[in-house]
Design a protein around this motif. Structure first.
Motif, short mmCIF file in Angstrom:
data_model
loop_
_atom_site.label_atom_id
_atom_site.label_comp_id
_atom_site.label_asym_id
_atom_site.label_seq_id
_atom_site.Cartn_x
_atom_site.Cartn_y
_atom_site.Cartn_z
N LYS A 74 0.86 -1.19 0.00
CA LYS A 74 0.00 0.00 0.00
C LYS A 74 0.89 1.23 0.00
O LYS A 74 1.09 1.88 1.02
N SER A 75 1.45 1.54 -1.15
CA SER A 75 2.34 2.70 -1.27
C SER A 75 1.57 3.97 -0.95
O SER A 75 0.39 4.09 -1.26
N GLN A 76 2.25 4.91 -0.32
CA GLN A 76 1.60 6.18 -0.01
C GLN A 76 2.61 7.32 -0.09
O GLN A 76 3.79 7.14 0.15
N LYS A 77 2.10 8.50 -0.43
CA LYS A 77 2.94 9.69 -0.49
C LYS A 77 3.21 10.17 0.92
O LYS A 77 2.29 10.33 1.72
N LEU A 78 4.48 10.42 1.22
CA LEU A 78 4.86 10.88 2.55
C LEU A 78 5.11 12.36 2.61
O LEU A 78 4.78 13.01 3.60
N ASN A 79 5.72 12.91 1.55
CA ASN A 79 6.07 14.33 1.58
C ASN A 79 6.37 14.81 0.17
O ASN A 79 6.66 14.01 -0.72
N SER A 80 6.33 16.11 -0.02
CA SER A 80 6.65 16.73 -1.29
C SER A 80 7.35 18.05 -1.01
O SER A 80 6.93 18.79 -0.12
N ILE A 81 8.41 18.32 -1.74
CA ILE A 81 9.14 19.58 -1.60
C ILE A 81 9.08 20.31 -2.93
O ILE A 81 9.44 19.75 -3.97
N PHE A 82 8.61 21.56 -2.90
CA PHE A 82 8.47 22.37 -4.11
C PHE A 82 9.63 23.37 -4.19
O PHE A 82 9.96 24.03 -3.22
N PHE A 83 10.25 23.45 -5.38
CA PHE A 83 11.34 24.40 -5.64
C PHE A 83 10.85 25.42 -6.65
O PHE A 83 10.71 25.11 -7.83
N HIS A 84 10.61 26.64 -6.19
CA HIS A 84 10.11 27.71 -7.06
C HIS A 84 11.12 27.99 -8.17
O HIS A 84 12.30 28.18 -7.92
N ASP A 85 10.66 28.02 -9.41
CA ASP A 85 11.49 28.31 -10.59
C ASP A 85 12.70 27.39 -10.74
O ASP A 85 13.74 27.80 -11.23
N LEU A 86 12.56 26.14 -10.30
CA LEU A 86 13.70 25.22 -10.41
C LEU A 86 13.20 23.81 -10.74
O LEU A 86 12.92 23.02 -9.85
N PRO A 87 13.07 23.48 -12.04
CA PRO A 87 12.70 22.11 -12.39
C PRO A 87 13.78 21.14 -11.89
O PRO A 87 14.96 21.44 -11.98
N VAL A 88 13.38 20.03 -11.35
CA VAL A 88 14.33 19.06 -10.80
C VAL A 88 14.66 18.05 -11.89
O VAL A 88 13.81 17.27 -12.30
N ARG A 89 15.89 18.07 -12.36
CA ARG A 89 16.32 17.18 -13.44
C ARG A 89 17.09 15.96 -12.94
O ARG A 89 17.28 15.00 -13.68
N SER A 90 17.54 16.01 -11.71
CA SER A 90 18.28 14.89 -11.14
C SER A 90 18.25 14.99 -9.62
O SER A 90 18.25 16.09 -9.07
N ALA A 91 18.23 13.85 -8.96
CA ALA A 91 18.29 13.81 -7.50
C ALA A 91 18.74 12.42 -7.09
O ALA A 91 18.39 11.43 -7.73
#
Length: 101
Positions: A74-91
């Motif tokens: 039962k996968s569930q979303k735990l958290n989300s971090i938003f970066f204003h004006d910064l698309p995330v291309r790698s992590a």
């Protein structure tokens, strides 16, 4: 699809040099819920990283968010971090999964 591949590899999975690097019957496959079934992305996901312990996954993309999900039946979303004006291309997880860069 993966079950079909594994079923046809009775002698193991081989490298281009012909040496076995995955003996037969070592890999077990289980179908789980989609990670983002609770919260789909408005944009294309650029990638996914699994925590070294395997119980946490992180997705990232052009929606400027890092999303963290519990992995399991039962996968569930735990958290989300938003970066204003910064698309995330790698992590990636670093320091044995304690940090993300």
């Amino acid at each position: 699809r993966i079950q079909k591949i594994l079923a046809n590899s009775g002698n193991g999975v081989f490298s281009k040099a012909g040496k076995a690097f995955l003996p037969p019957h070592i890999l077990e496959v289980e179908t789980l819920d989609n990670l983002n079934h609770e919260s789909t992305s408005d944009c294309v996901i650029q990638g996914i990283e699994f925590h070294p312990l395997g119980e946490l996954a992180m997705t990232y993309g052009l929606d400027k968010r890092l999303n963290f999900f519990k992995v399991g039946t039962k996968s569930q979303k735990l958290n989300s971090i938003f970066f204003h004006d910064l698309p995330v291309r790698s992590a990636v997880f670093i320091k044995s999964g304690e940090e993300v860069i």
